[in-house]
Scaffold this motif. Structure first.
Motif, PDB file in Angstrom:
ATOM      1  N   PRO A  25       0.832  -1.213   0.000  1.00 48.51           N
ATOM      2  CA  PRO A  25       0.000   0.000   0.000  1.00 48.51           C
ATOM      3  C   PRO A  25       0.862   1.257   0.000  1.00 48.51           C
ATOM      4  CG  PRO A  25      -0.690  -1.525   1.730  1.00 48.51           C
ATOM      5  CD  PRO A  25       0.560  -2.073   1.139  1.00 48.51           C
ATOM      6  N   GLY A  26       0.487   2.215  -0.827  1.00 50.23           N
ATOM      7  CA  GLY A  26       1.213   3.474  -0.890  1.00 50.23           C
ATOM      8  C   GLY A  26       2.357   3.492  -1.882  1.00 50.23           C
ATOM      9  N   THR A  27       2.610   2.378  -2.553  1.00 51.55           N
ATOM     10  CA  THR A  27       3.744   2.300  -3.471  1.00 51.55           C
ATOM     11  C   THR A  27       3.595   3.269  -4.636  1.00 51.55           C
ATOM     12  OG1 THR A  27       4.034  -0.028  -2.913  1.00 51.55           O
ATOM     13  CG2 THR A  27       5.075   0.742  -4.935  1.00 51.55           C
ATOM     14  N   TYR A  28       2.391   3.396  -5.170  1.00 53.54           N
ATOM     15  CA  TYR A  28       2.183   4.216  -6.359  1.00 53.54           C
ATOM     16  C   TYR A  28       1.402   5.491  -6.069  1.00 53.54           C
ATOM     17  CZ  TYR A  28       3.806   0.049  -8.733  1.00 53.54           C
ATOM     18  OH  TYR A  28       4.556  -1.010  -9.136  1.00 53.54           O
ATOM     19  N   ASP A  29       1.375   5.929  -4.830  1.00 57.32           N
ATOM     20  CA  ASP A  29       0.614   7.133  -4.475  1.00 57.32           C
ATOM     21  C   ASP A  29       1.137   8.370  -5.193  1.00 57.32           C
ATOM     22  OD1 ASP A  29      -0.981   5.623  -2.883  1.00 57.32           O
ATOM     23  OD2 ASP A  29      -0.226   6.417  -0.984  1.00 57.32           O
ATOM     24  N   PHE A  30       2.449   8.563  -5.195  1.00 57.89           N
ATOM     25  CA  PHE A  30       3.023   9.748  -5.840  1.00 57.89           C
ATOM     26  C   PHE A  30       2.754   9.735  -7.335  1.00 57.89           C
ATOM     27  CE2 PHE A  30       5.800   9.733  -2.035  1.00 57.89           C
ATOM     28  CZ  PHE A  30       5.451  10.976  -1.568  1.00 57.89           C
ATOM     29  N   GLN A  31       2.834   8.566  -7.939  1.00 58.09           N
ATOM     30  CA  GLN A  31       2.573   8.465  -9.371  1.00 58.09           C
ATOM     31  C   GLN A  31       1.115   8.806  -9.665  1.00 58.09           C
ATOM     32  OE1 GLN A  31       3.453   4.634 -11.001  1.00 58.09           O
ATOM     33  NE2 GLN A  31       2.736   5.165 -13.044  1.00 58.09           N
ATOM     34  N   ALA A  32       0.200   8.346  -8.828  1.00 61.61           N
ATOM     35  CA  ALA A  32      -1.223   8.646  -9.041  1.00 61.61           C
ATOM     36  C   ALA A  32      -1.496  10.143  -8.905  1.00 61.61           C
ATOM     37  CB  ALA A  32      -2.070   7.864  -8.050  1.00 61.61           C
ATOM     38  N   VAL A  33      -0.892  10.783  -7.912  1.00 58.79           N
ATOM     39  CA  VAL A  33      -1.087  12.226  -7.716  1.00 58.79           C
ATOM     40  C   VAL A  33      -0.494  12.996  -8.885  1.00 58.79           C
ATOM     41  CG1 VAL A  33      -0.427  14.188  -6.271  1.00 58.79           C
ATOM     42  CG2 VAL A  33      -1.236  12.082  -5.216  1.00 58.79           C
ATOM     43  N   GLU A  35      -0.136  11.931 -11.992  1.00 55.01           N
ATOM     44  CA  GLU A  35      -1.000  11.748 -13.156  1.00 55.01           C
ATOM     45  C   GLU A  35      -2.264  12.584 -13.034  1.00 55.01           C
ATOM     46  OE1 GLU A  35      -1.652   7.570 -13.510  1.00 55.01           O
ATOM     47  OE2 GLU A  35       0.423   7.174 -14.104  1.00 55.01           O
ATOM     48  N   TRP A  36      -2.828  12.685 -11.838  1.00 57.60           N
ATOM     49  CA  TRP A  36      -4.021  13.502 -11.618  1.00 57.60           C
ATOM     50  C   TRP A  36      -3.711  14.972 -11.906  1.00 57.60           C
ATOM     51  CZ3 TRP A  36      -4.748  17.166  -7.607  1.00 57.60           C
ATOM     52  CH2 TRP A  36      -6.027  17.685  -7.547  1.00 57.60           C
ATOM     53  N   ARG A  37      -2.545  15.449 -11.426  1.00 61.20           N
ATOM     54  CA  ARG A  37      -2.154  16.841 -11.657  1.00 61.20           C
ATOM     55  C   ARG A  37      -1.942  17.108 -13.143  1.00 61.20           C
ATOM     56  NH1 ARG A  37       3.434  17.654  -9.639  1.00 61.20           N
ATOM     57  NH2 ARG A  37       3.817  16.789 -11.676  1.00 61.20           N
ATOM     58  N   ASP A  38      -1.288  16.185 -13.825  1.00 64.54           N
ATOM     59  CA  ASP A  38      -1.067  16.353 -15.262  1.00 64.54           C
ATOM     60  C   ASP A  38      -2.390  16.391 -16.032  1.00 64.54           C
ATOM     61  OD1 ASP A  38       1.624  16.389 -14.787  1.00 64.54           O
ATOM     62  OD2 ASP A  38       1.982  14.321 -15.460  1.00 64.54           O
ATOM     63  N   GLU A  39      -3.337  15.545 -15.619  1.00 68.83           N
ATOM     64  CA  GLU A  39      -4.652  15.541 -16.269  1.00 68.83           C
ATOM     65  C   GLU A  39      -5.363  16.876 -16.056  1.00 68.83           C
ATOM     66  OE1 GLU A  39      -8.035  14.116 -18.291  1.00 68.83           O
ATOM     67  OE2 GLU A  39      -6.034  13.255 -18.162  1.00 68.83           O
ATOM     68  N   ARG A  40      -5.283  17.429 -14.844  1.00 69.06           N
ATOM     69  CA  ARG A  40      -5.896  18.732 -14.556  1.00 69.06           C
ATOM     70  C   ARG A  40      -5.289  19.830 -15.412  1.00 69.06           C
ATOM     71  NH1 ARG A  40      -5.185  20.882  -9.041  1.00 69.06           N
ATOM     72  NH2 ARG A  40      -6.022  22.796  -9.826  1.00 69.06           N
ATOM     73  N   ARG A  52      -0.740  26.615 -15.164  1.00 70.25           N
ATOM     74  CA  ARG A  52      -0.024  26.713 -13.894  1.00 70.25           C
ATOM     75  C   ARG A  52      -0.267  28.070 -13.264  1.00 70.25           C
ATOM     76  NH1 ARG A  52       5.915  24.598 -14.188  1.00 70.25           N
ATOM     77  NH2 ARG A  52       5.289  23.493 -12.342  1.00 70.25           N
ATOM     78  N   GLY A  53      -0.212  28.105 -11.942  1.00 69.33           N
ATOM     79  CA  GLY A  53      -0.272  29.354 -11.200  1.00 69.33           C
ATOM     80  C   GLY A  53      -1.644  29.981 -11.116  1.00 69.33           C
ATOM     81  N   ARG A  54      -2.694  29.212 -11.344  1.00 70.59           N
ATOM     82  CA  ARG A  54      -4.033  29.795 -11.342  1.00 70.59           C
ATOM     83  C   ARG A  54      -4.440  30.268  -9.952  1.00 70.59           C
ATOM     84  NH1 ARG A  54      -7.596  25.386 -14.207  1.00 70.59           N
ATOM     85  NH2 ARG A  54      -6.747  24.271 -12.459  1.00 70.59           N
ATOM     86  N   ILE A  55      -4.118  29.499  -8.932  1.00 72.19           N
ATOM     87  CA  ILE A  55      -4.514  29.875  -7.563  1.00 72.19           C
ATOM     88  C   ILE A  55      -3.755  31.117  -7.123  1.00 72.19           C
ATOM     89  CG2 ILE A  55      -4.469  29.128  -5.158  1.00 72.19           C
ATOM     90  CD1 ILE A  55      -4.998  26.301  -6.163  1.00 72.19           C
ATOM     91  N   ARG A  56      -2.462  31.129  -7.394  1.00 70.64           N
ATOM     92  CA  ARG A  56      -1.648  32.284  -7.008  1.00 70.64           C
ATOM     93  C   ARG A  56      -2.115  33.542  -7.729  1.00 70.64           C
ATOM     94  NH1 ARG A  56       4.482  31.181  -6.985  1.00 70.64           N
ATOM     95  NH2 ARG A  56       3.812  30.024  -5.171  1.00 70.64           N
TER      96      ARG A  56
END
Length: 71
Positions: A25-33, A35-40, A52-56
Protein backbone atom coordinates in the motif's frame (compact mmCIF):
# COMPACT_ATOMS: atom_id res chain seq x y z
CA UNK A 1 -10.49 -4.90 7.52
CA UNK A 2 -7.61 -2.46 7.35
CA UNK A 3 -5.43 -1.85 4.32
CA UNK A 4 -2.54 -3.68 5.94
CA UNK A 5 -4.66 -6.74 6.72
CA UNK A 6 -6.02 -6.81 3.16
CA UNK A 7 -2.50 -6.53 1.76
CA UNK A 8 -1.25 -9.39 3.95
CA UNK A 9 -4.20 -11.56 2.90
CA UNK A 10 -3.59 -10.80 -0.78
CA UNK A 11 0.14 -11.48 -0.40
CA UNK A 12 -0.60 -14.81 1.30
CA UNK A 13 -3.03 -15.83 -1.45
CA UNK A 14 -0.57 -14.84 -4.17
CA UNK A 15 2.22 -16.77 -2.48
CA UNK A 16 0.08 -19.91 -2.10
CA UNK A 17 -0.90 -19.75 -5.78
CA UNK A 18 2.64 -19.06 -6.99
CA UNK A 19 1.75 -15.60 -8.31
CA UNK A 20 3.79 -12.40 -7.81
CA UNK A 21 2.98 -10.46 -4.67
CA UNK A 22 0.84 -7.32 -5.03
CA UNK A 23 2.50 -3.93 -4.51
CA UNK A 24 2.56 -2.66 -0.93
CA UNK A 25 0.00 0.00 0.00
CA UNK A 26 1.21 3.47 -0.89
CA UNK A 27 3.74 2.30 -3.47
CA UNK A 28 2.18 4.22 -6.36
CA UNK A 29 0.61 7.13 -4.47
CA UNK A 30 3.02 9.75 -5.84
CA UNK A 31 2.57 8.46 -9.37
CA UNK A 32 -1.22 8.65 -9.04
CA UNK A 33 -1.09 12.23 -7.72
CA UNK A 34 1.30 13.24 -10.51
CA UNK A 35 -1.00 11.75 -13.16
CA UNK A 36 -4.02 13.50 -11.62
CA UNK A 37 -2.15 16.84 -11.66
CA UNK A 38 -1.07 16.35 -15.26
CA UNK A 39 -4.65 15.54 -16.27
CA UNK A 40 -5.90 18.73 -14.56
CA UNK A 41 -3.30 20.83 -16.36
CA UNK A 42 -4.14 19.20 -19.68
CA UNK A 43 -7.86 19.90 -19.25
CA UNK A 44 -7.09 23.50 -18.27
CA UNK A 45 -5.10 24.01 -21.48
CA UNK A 46 -7.91 22.49 -23.57
CA UNK A 47 -10.37 24.87 -21.89
CA UNK A 48 -8.13 27.85 -22.70
CA UNK A 49 -7.08 28.55 -19.12
CA UNK A 50 -3.49 28.83 -17.87
CA UNK A 51 -2.13 25.47 -16.78
CA UNK A 52 -0.02 26.71 -13.89
CA UNK A 53 -0.27 29.35 -11.20
CA UNK A 54 -4.03 29.80 -11.34
CA UNK A 55 -4.51 29.87 -7.56
CA UNK A 56 -1.65 32.28 -7.01
CA UNK A 57 -2.94 34.57 -9.77
CA UNK A 58 -6.46 34.53 -8.34
CA UNK A 59 -5.17 35.31 -4.84
CA UNK A 60 -3.05 38.11 -6.24
CA UNK A 61 -6.03 39.67 -7.98
CA UNK A 62 -8.17 39.32 -4.85
CA UNK A 63 -5.54 40.78 -2.54
CA UNK A 64 -4.70 43.55 -5.01
CA UNK A 65 -8.34 44.61 -5.25
CA UNK A 66 -8.65 44.48 -1.49
CA UNK A 67 -5.58 46.67 -1.02
CA UNK A 68 -6.92 49.23 -3.49
CA UNK A 69 -10.22 49.42 -1.58
CA UNK A 70 -8.44 49.95 1.74
CA UNK A 71 -6.34 52.90 0.50
Amino acid sequence: MSITQQYLLDAYRARSRGEPAPPAPGTYDFQAVREWRDERRFRAVLAGRPARGRIRDALGRWLGARRRRLT
